[in-house]
Design a protein around this motif. Structure first.
Motif, PDB file in Angstrom:
ATOM      1  N   LYS A 288       0.822  -1.214   0.000  1.00 46.72           N
ATOM      2  CA  LYS A 288       0.000   0.000   0.000  1.00 46.72           C
ATOM      3  C   LYS A 288       0.857   1.264   0.000  1.00 46.72           C
ATOM      4  O   LYS A 288       2.049   1.236   0.312  1.00 46.72           O
ATOM      5  N   THR A 289       0.204   2.357  -0.322  1.00 47.18           N
ATOM      6  CA  THR A 289       0.845   3.654  -0.228  1.00 47.18           C
ATOM      7  C   THR A 289      -0.223   4.707   0.053  1.00 47.18           C
ATOM      8  O   THR A 289      -1.416   4.408   0.078  1.00 47.18           O
ATOM      9  N   ILE A 290       0.226   5.931   0.286  1.00 46.80           N
ATOM     10  CA  ILE A 290      -0.688   7.050   0.509  1.00 46.80           C
ATOM     11  C   ILE A 290      -0.821   7.846  -0.787  1.00 46.80           C
ATOM     12  O   ILE A 290       0.186   8.181  -1.419  1.00 46.80           O
ATOM     13  N   GLN A 291      -2.048   8.139  -1.152  1.00 46.03           N
ATOM     14  CA  GLN A 291      -2.302   8.985  -2.316  1.00 46.03           C
ATOM     15  C   GLN A 291      -2.827  10.346  -1.849  1.00 46.03           C
ATOM     16  O   GLN A 291      -3.718  10.417  -1.005  1.00 46.03           O
TER      17      GLN A 291
ATOM     18  N   ASP B 292       0.536  -1.011   6.935  1.00 45.70           N
ATOM     19  CA  ASP B 292       0.848  -2.381   7.361  1.00 45.70           C
ATOM     20  C   ASP B 292       2.052  -2.976   6.618  1.00 45.70           C
ATOM     21  O   ASP B 292       2.004  -4.098   6.114  1.00 45.70           O
ATOM     22  N   TYR B 293       3.146  -2.225   6.581  1.00 48.59           N
ATOM     23  CA  TYR B 293       4.326  -2.696   5.858  1.00 48.59           C
ATOM     24  C   TYR B 293       4.996  -3.903   6.519  1.00 48.59           C
ATOM     25  O   TYR B 293       5.623  -4.712   5.837  1.00 48.59           O
ATOM     26  N   VAL B 294       4.898  -4.015   7.820  1.00 49.49           N
ATOM     27  CA  VAL B 294       5.497  -5.167   8.498  1.00 49.49           C
ATOM     28  C   VAL B 294       4.893  -6.459   7.961  1.00 49.49           C
ATOM     29  O   VAL B 294       5.600  -7.417   7.648  1.00 49.49           O
ATOM     30  N   GLU B 295       3.583  -6.484   7.809  1.00 56.78           N
ATOM     31  CA  GLU B 295       2.897  -7.673   7.285  1.00 56.78           C
ATOM     32  C   GLU B 295       3.222  -7.875   5.813  1.00 56.78           C
ATOM     33  O   GLU B 295       3.500  -8.993   5.364  1.00 56.78           O
ATOM     34  N   ALA B 296       3.196  -6.798   5.031  1.00 58.20           N
ATOM     35  CA  ALA B 296       3.450  -6.902   3.592  1.00 58.20           C
ATOM     36  C   ALA B 296       4.843  -7.449   3.296  1.00 58.20           C
ATOM     37  O   ALA B 296       5.039  -8.205   2.338  1.00 58.20           O
ATOM     38  N   LEU B 297       5.803  -7.082   4.136  1.00 54.51           N
ATOM     39  CA  LEU B 297       7.188  -7.523   3.949  1.00 54.51           C
ATOM     40  C   LEU B 297       7.503  -8.834   4.670  1.00 54.51           C
ATOM     41  O   LEU B 297       8.605  -9.356   4.515  1.00 54.51           O
TER      42      LEU B 297
END
Length: 223
Positions: free
Chosen positions: A13-16, A97-102
């Protein structure tokens, strides 16, 4: 400005920023872009040295988190400074949720510690990794020969052309040590020319997914 969380092509995900139609990371893959631009063509150029990194656009902390993990793998000692004028909220960090994504469960506490830590305070995230978050406008940066590597991850030229100017790249050039490098996702001709005007030697490299090219600029030694 109105902001929302979106999912990029690699599932991360990212912020738009909707008013600008601009994202913090590539819509073609936030995580893929981070690894390709900043790790493969930046951090991996350094093998045995202590590395001093300046990130222009601390933002979501994605590049910092991945750099922490990579430094642990290679036992590289990293001093990391992230500059950001407008910090991302903890609510947004949770939603990304980058911890989960990575699949970085072992770095979960590290990730939230970096976001909850005070601006202007150096913290130790691991025995070999320190972080200093600097709440500062990019135009106010004034460093001399401090860094080996710059992650230049500002918003794009289309929405903030002033961040890709000769004036800003002069500051980046001064901030780097001799033989230091700057990497960025941009490959725009005017950006390359601005880099060259201040003295950088610039390479065009294959870009991350969705981009044909990216740039790497080197401050070559005068000796």
């Amino acid at each position: 400005m109105k902001r929302k969380i979106i999912t990029t092509a690699d599932g991360s995900k990212t912020i738009q920023i909707e008013d600008w139609d601009e994202q913090y990371h590539s819509i073609h893959g936030a995580i893929q872009e981070a690894y390709h631009v900043f790790i493969k063509h930046g951090l991996h150029k350094f093998k045995n040295d202590d590395v001093f990194i300046l990130e222009i656009g601390f933002g979501t902390g994605l590049n910092t988190l991945i750099t922490l993990a990579e430094s642990e793998k290679s036992q590289l000692k990293v001093s990391y400074e992230g500059v950001e004028a407008y910090p991302v909220s903890l609510e947004e960090i949770n939603a990304l949720d980058y911890v989960e994504a990575l699949k970085f469960e072992k770095y979960k506490e590290h990730f939230f510690k970096m976001h909850k830590s005070n601006w202007g305070e150096t913290i130790k995230l691991s025995p070999n990794f320190t972080l200093f978050k600097n709440k500062l406008d990019f135009k106010d940066i004034d460093y001399q020969n401090l860094f080996n590597l710059i992650y230049f991850d500002a918003f794009g030229f289309r929405v903030q052309p002033e961040l890709w100017s000769v004036e800003i790249f002069q500051k980046m050039y001064k901030a780097l040590k001799n033989n230091g490098i700057l990497v960025t996702y941009s490959a725009k001709g005017s950006v390359r020319r601005a880099m060259q005007e201040v003295g950088f030697t610039v390479e065009r490299l294959p870009g991350p997914p969705g981009k044909r090219e990216m740039l790497r600029a080197t401050k070559e030694s005068n000796f």
